[in-house]
Motif scaffolding. Sequence first.
Motif, PDB file in Angstrom:
ATOM      1  N   LEU A 352       0.829  -1.213   0.000  1.00 34.43           N
ATOM      2  CA  LEU A 352       0.000   0.000   0.000  1.00 34.43           C
ATOM      3  C   LEU A 352       0.857   1.254   0.000  1.00 34.43           C
ATOM      4  O   LEU A 352       0.665   2.155  -0.832  1.00 34.43           O
ATOM      5  N   SER A 353       1.810   1.330   0.922  1.00 31.81           N
ATOM      6  CA  SER A 353       2.649   2.530   1.002  1.00 31.81           C
ATOM      7  C   SER A 353       3.533   2.666  -0.239  1.00 31.81           C
ATOM      8  O   SER A 353       3.702   3.765  -0.780  1.00 31.81           O
ATOM      9  N   ALA A 354       4.096   1.548  -0.711  1.00 33.50           N
ATOM     10  CA  ALA A 354       4.941   1.583  -1.902  1.00 33.50           C
ATOM     11  C   ALA A 354       4.128   1.930  -3.141  1.00 33.50           C
ATOM     12  O   ALA A 354       4.621   2.607  -4.055  1.00 33.50           O
ATOM     13  N   GLY A 355       2.885   1.477  -3.195  1.00 27.28           N
ATOM     14  CA  GLY A 355       2.024   1.794  -4.331  1.00 27.28           C
ATOM     15  C   GLY A 355       1.710   3.273  -4.407  1.00 27.28           C
ATOM     16  O   GLY A 355       1.707   3.875  -5.492  1.00 27.28           O
ATOM     17  N   ILE A 356       1.456   3.882  -3.263  1.00 24.93           N
ATOM     18  CA  ILE A 356       1.144   5.316  -3.243  1.00 24.93           C
ATOM     19  C   ILE A 356       2.346   6.135  -3.719  1.00 24.93           C
ATOM     20  O   ILE A 356       2.213   7.029  -4.561  1.00 24.93           O
ATOM     21  N   THR A 357       3.543   5.819  -3.193  1.00 27.00           N
ATOM     22  CA  THR A 357       4.728   6.549  -3.638  1.00 27.00           C
ATOM     23  C   THR A 357       5.040   6.252  -5.101  1.00 27.00           C
ATOM     24  O   THR A 357       5.572   7.105  -5.816  1.00 27.00           O
ATOM     25  N   GLY A 358       4.696   5.054  -5.555  1.00 27.74           N
ATOM     26  CA  GLY A 358       4.936   4.687  -6.950  1.00 27.74           C
ATOM     27  C   GLY A 358       4.151   5.538  -7.928  1.00 27.74           C
ATOM     28  O   GLY A 358       4.699   6.070  -8.892  1.00 27.74           O
ATOM     29  N   VAL A 359       2.844   5.678  -7.702  1.00 28.19           N
ATOM     30  CA  VAL A 359       2.037   6.483  -8.631  1.00 28.19           C
ATOM     31  C   VAL A 359       2.415   7.959  -8.542  1.00 28.19           C
ATOM     32  O   VAL A 359       2.137   8.730  -9.467  1.00 28.19           O
ATOM     33  N   MET A 360       3.062   8.353  -7.440  1.00 26.32           N
ATOM     34  CA  MET A 360       3.545   9.732  -7.332  1.00 26.32           C
ATOM     35  C   MET A 360       4.858   9.928  -8.084  1.00 26.32           C
ATOM     36  O   MET A 360       5.266  11.059  -8.345  1.00 26.32           O
ATOM     37  N   GLY A 361       5.553   8.821  -8.414  1.00 23.41           N
ATOM     38  CA  GLY A 361       6.764   8.936  -9.216  1.00 23.41           C
ATOM     39  C   GLY A 361       8.003   8.297  -8.629  1.00 23.41           C
ATOM     40  O   GLY A 361       9.036   8.240  -9.283  1.00 23.41           O
ATOM     41  N   ILE A 362       7.948   7.793  -7.386  1.00 26.33           N
ATOM     42  CA  ILE A 362       9.095   7.142  -6.744  1.00 26.33           C
ATOM     43  C   ILE A 362       8.813   5.644  -6.684  1.00 26.33           C
ATOM     44  O   ILE A 362       7.971   5.194  -5.910  1.00 26.33           O
ATOM     45  N   THR A 363       9.538   4.868  -7.495  1.00 32.41           N
ATOM     46  CA  THR A 363       9.141   3.471  -7.706  1.00 32.41           C
ATOM     47  C   THR A 363      10.001   2.429  -7.001  1.00 32.41           C
ATOM     48  O   THR A 363       9.606   1.266  -6.920  1.00 32.41           O
ATOM     49  N   GLU A 364      11.191   2.791  -6.513  1.00 33.18           N
ATOM     50  CA  GLU A 364      12.085   1.773  -5.956  1.00 33.18           C
ATOM     51  C   GLU A 364      11.458   0.943  -4.837  1.00 33.18           C
ATOM     52  O   GLU A 364      11.607  -0.289  -4.826  1.00 33.18           O
ATOM     53  N   PRO A 365      10.739   1.555  -3.870  1.00 30.37           N
ATOM     54  CA  PRO A 365      10.133   0.724  -2.814  1.00 30.37           C
ATOM     55  C   PRO A 365       9.163  -0.320  -3.367  1.00 30.37           C
ATOM     56  O   PRO A 365       9.121  -1.454  -2.879  1.00 30.37           O
ATOM     57  N   ALA A 366       8.386   0.057  -4.382  1.00 26.29           N
ATOM     58  CA  ALA A 366       7.430  -0.886  -4.954  1.00 26.29           C
ATOM     59  C   ALA A 366       8.131  -1.968  -5.767  1.00 26.29           C
ATOM     60  O   ALA A 366       7.764  -3.148  -5.715  1.00 26.29           O
ATOM     61  N   ILE A 367       9.164  -1.582  -6.517  1.00 22.02           N
ATOM     62  CA  ILE A 367       9.861  -2.559  -7.362  1.00 22.02           C
ATOM     63  C   ILE A 367      10.616  -3.572  -6.509  1.00 22.02           C
ATOM     64  O   ILE A 367      10.502  -4.787  -6.707  1.00 22.02           O
ATOM     65  N   PHE A 368      11.392  -3.080  -5.529  1.00 23.52           N
ATOM     66  CA  PHE A 368      12.212  -3.986  -4.729  1.00 23.52           C
ATOM     67  C   PHE A 368      11.432  -4.642  -3.602  1.00 23.52           C
ATOM     68  O   PHE A 368      11.780  -5.736  -3.159  1.00 23.52           O
ATOM     69  N   GLY A 369      10.386  -3.977  -3.118  1.00 27.20           N
ATOM     70  CA  GLY A 369       9.629  -4.529  -2.010  1.00 27.20           C
ATOM     71  C   GLY A 369       8.475  -5.417  -2.435  1.00 27.20           C
ATOM     72  O   GLY A 369       8.044  -6.282  -1.672  1.00 27.20           O
ATOM     73  N   VAL A 370       7.957  -5.219  -3.670  1.00 26.48           N
ATOM     74  CA  VAL A 370       6.752  -5.941  -4.089  1.00 26.48           C
ATOM     75  C   VAL A 370       6.960  -6.673  -5.415  1.00 26.48           C
ATOM     76  O   VAL A 370       6.866  -7.894  -5.491  1.00 26.48           O
ATOM     77  N   LEU A 371       7.280  -5.940  -6.488  1.00 27.22           N
ATOM     78  CA  LEU A 371       7.284  -6.519  -7.820  1.00 27.22           C
ATOM     79  C   LEU A 371       8.355  -7.572  -8.031  1.00 27.22           C
ATOM     80  O   LEU A 371       8.132  -8.561  -8.734  1.00 27.22           O
ATOM     81  N   ILE A 372       9.532  -7.344  -7.440  1.00 31.29           N
ATOM     82  CA  ILE A 372      10.629  -8.279  -7.681  1.00 31.29           C
ATOM     83  C   ILE A 372      10.316  -9.665  -7.109  1.00 31.29           C
ATOM     84  O   ILE A 372      10.902 -10.661  -7.506  1.00 31.29           O
ATOM     85  N   LYS A 373       9.360  -9.727  -6.172  1.00 32.77           N
ATOM     86  CA  LYS A 373       8.974 -10.994  -5.548  1.00 32.77           C
ATOM     87  C   LYS A 373       7.651 -11.532  -6.100  1.00 32.77           C
ATOM     88  O   LYS A 373       7.185 -12.570  -5.659  1.00 32.77           O
ATOM     89  N   ASN A 374       7.052 -10.804  -7.053  1.00 28.96           N
ATOM     90  CA  ASN A 374       5.723 -11.167  -7.546  1.00 28.96           C
ATOM     91  C   ASN A 374       5.714 -11.103  -9.069  1.00 28.96           C
ATOM     92  O   ASN A 374       5.633 -10.022  -9.659  1.00 28.96           O
ATOM     93  N   LYS A 375       5.823 -12.261  -9.720  1.00 30.91           N
ATOM     94  CA  LYS A 375       5.922 -12.298 -11.180  1.00 30.91           C
ATOM     95  C   LYS A 375       4.672 -11.749 -11.850  1.00 30.91           C
ATOM     96  O   LYS A 375       4.752 -11.099 -12.893  1.00 30.91           O
ATOM     97  N   ILE A 376       3.520 -12.026 -11.275  1.00 26.90           N
ATOM     98  CA  ILE A 376       2.271 -11.529 -11.863  1.00 26.90           C
ATOM     99  C   ILE A 376       2.273 -10.008 -11.886  1.00 26.90           C
ATOM    100  O   ILE A 376       1.956  -9.381 -12.905  1.00 26.90           O
ATOM    101  N   ALA A 377       2.651  -9.400 -10.761  1.00 28.69           N
ATOM    102  CA  ALA A 377       2.678  -7.940 -10.672  1.00 28.69           C
ATOM    103  C   ALA A 377       3.705  -7.353 -11.629  1.00 28.69           C
ATOM    104  O   ALA A 377       3.441  -6.342 -12.298  1.00 28.69           O
ATOM    105  N   LEU A 378       4.888  -7.955 -11.703  1.00 23.30           N
ATOM    106  CA  LEU A 378       5.941  -7.428 -12.570  1.00 23.30           C
ATOM    107  C   LEU A 378       5.546  -7.502 -14.042  1.00 23.30           C
ATOM    108  O   LEU A 378       5.685  -6.519 -14.787  1.00 23.30           O
ATOM    109  N   LEU A 379       5.052  -8.650 -14.478  1.00 27.77           N
ATOM    110  CA  LEU A 379       4.673  -8.800 -15.887  1.00 27.77           C
ATOM    111  C   LEU A 379       3.472  -7.918 -16.236  1.00 27.77           C
ATOM    112  O   LEU A 379       3.413  -7.351 -17.336  1.00 27.77           O
TER     113      LEU A 379
END
Length: 609
Positions: A352-379
């Motif tokens: 949730l927190s990483a998603g909010i910062t992501g849509v604002m333009g800061i993506t590292e927390p979402a990429i390293f905290g969520v997407l890198i561990k979730n193939k569905i989300a990354l693809l």
Amino acid sequence: MSKYHDIAVGILSGIGGKDNVINVNHCATRLRIQYKDKNNIDDNTISKVEGVAGTVLREDEYQIVIGTDVGNVYNEFSKLIGDVSGQKKSRTEFTWKHLGQVVIDFISGTFVPILGVLVAAGLVSAVLNIGVSFFGLSTKSGTYTILDGIYEAGYYFLPLYLGYSAAKKLNMNPMMGAFLGATLVYKTIDSAKGLEFLGLSVPQIQYNTSVIPILLGVLFMKLIDIGMDKITPKSIKFFTKPLITMLIVVPVTLLWLGPLGFQIGTIIANALSFINLKLGWVSVGLMGALTPLLVMTGTNQALFPLCIASVASIGYDAFVLPGMLAANVAVGASALAVSMTTKESKKKQLALSAGITGVMGITEPAIFGVLIKNKIALLSTMLAAGVSGAFAGFISLKQYAIVSPGIAALPTFIHANNGKVDSNFYMAVLTLIMSVVISFVLTFFISKKVNASIDNSDSDFNLYQPVGGKVISLSDVNDDVFSKGLVGDGFAIIPNNRGIYSPVTGTVSMVANTKHAIGLKSDSGNEVLIHMGIDTVELNGLPFDIKVKEGSHVSKGDLIADMNIDMIKKEKKDPTVIVVLTEPDKELKNQALGSNQVGSTIGQVVSAN
């Protein structure tokens, strides 16, 4: 102590102590630590520190993704390590791969510190455009003049900022780099016609807003700096070194390095234009699709000079930044979708927190905290970014300032010198909405479908809570053998009841002689160990009354043991009940941490990736 202090302490412990730290700095979201010996780094320990979203280990730098609070963590970490300037890294054998990392590290270390200046200037420009477009701000007013001065200064003196930052990155006096940059943009030198030095004609080059000439000049200054250190006596070094350095570096930069840098910049600009022209809107789509991967590898840092050069020369970027707009908001939207589909409370909060910062333009927390561990989300993210980026390329979307694209940066897509907002801004909004919707919908519904297929499968593919109490992560168990996953993946319960019930339907495969552990094999073949208490083997079975025998078949929810919690506590033992999958190729997904009811579904058994 603050939470930032706790994070810093955890990182320092995992990094191998201050003796393993050569230097530390940070960018917008990452703590960047140059280390002495990578063998002293415990990546697993650091990854588990509360507040760390992810880590990246490189040959010369260890990056820890914190998020927008990284500055506070940096301050606390700096206090802990003190002065480490005397520490040196052990020599490593040169490779071309290492050269590439050095180049990217130099570019990143030079450009990241000045991004704040460019972001501020770009957003002031956006404020200026909004004032003219919506509030009737006169271009002849003092207010306009001051705001425009802030914007222009941010880009006009770019060589000065880069000179300072590059010199600091190369461990030189940063003021000397700034001095060189200031010389290049001085009014009698910048774009001067008919200039000569000792009879040699100085090419006419416009250095304000330029990028590569100052970088080449500072790199040459480093060579002179090394040489001067070797030959200059200490007693006169203070005044002779800067004097001789500038007398050598400035003419060489103006006569040869500056023009060379200008030509390199022109070639890069032409190459980008060629790619954009030949591939058209597809190139922006590819940029969008690949941006999450570029961020993972850190190579996105190498794109800063391209964006800056484009904005400085033609006033906008229509290639890299529009693609990144599609990618950044797609990353954030996908993380938000994960927060709505995951059952684990910690992952839900992080997403949730990483998603909010992501849509604002800061993506590292979402990429390293969520997407890198979730193939569905990354693809899903890459597909959404590719489609939306292609749309941005098709409509020739332009961003007029260097700001990480996202919702917060939408004003930088306004170009309102004509006093009105043109269609570019509305196309940026449309691109953003398209990327968010596609990414969120794909991640949400595919994840839901996958989770539903797991939930609807045979019940013995699930693990159920065997005893009343609070379910906690295995990593929180006060036993390294279990907390480090050496036995297998699983969960634990802080019990508030005596009854131990079977978490699966299957056969009892083992009952320990000391009665503190029971092994089960589910009908689907999953091997499960129930370990009742920590170090309770020393109690010789006294607190336990086992209700089953080896070979007995049990159903999910059958009573299999009685555990005397009071007796265990009286003997000063920990009564925590641990449930693990003992097969190394199995793991427990979608853990429902925090549950406290016997029979609740805690997670699903799947094959490890």
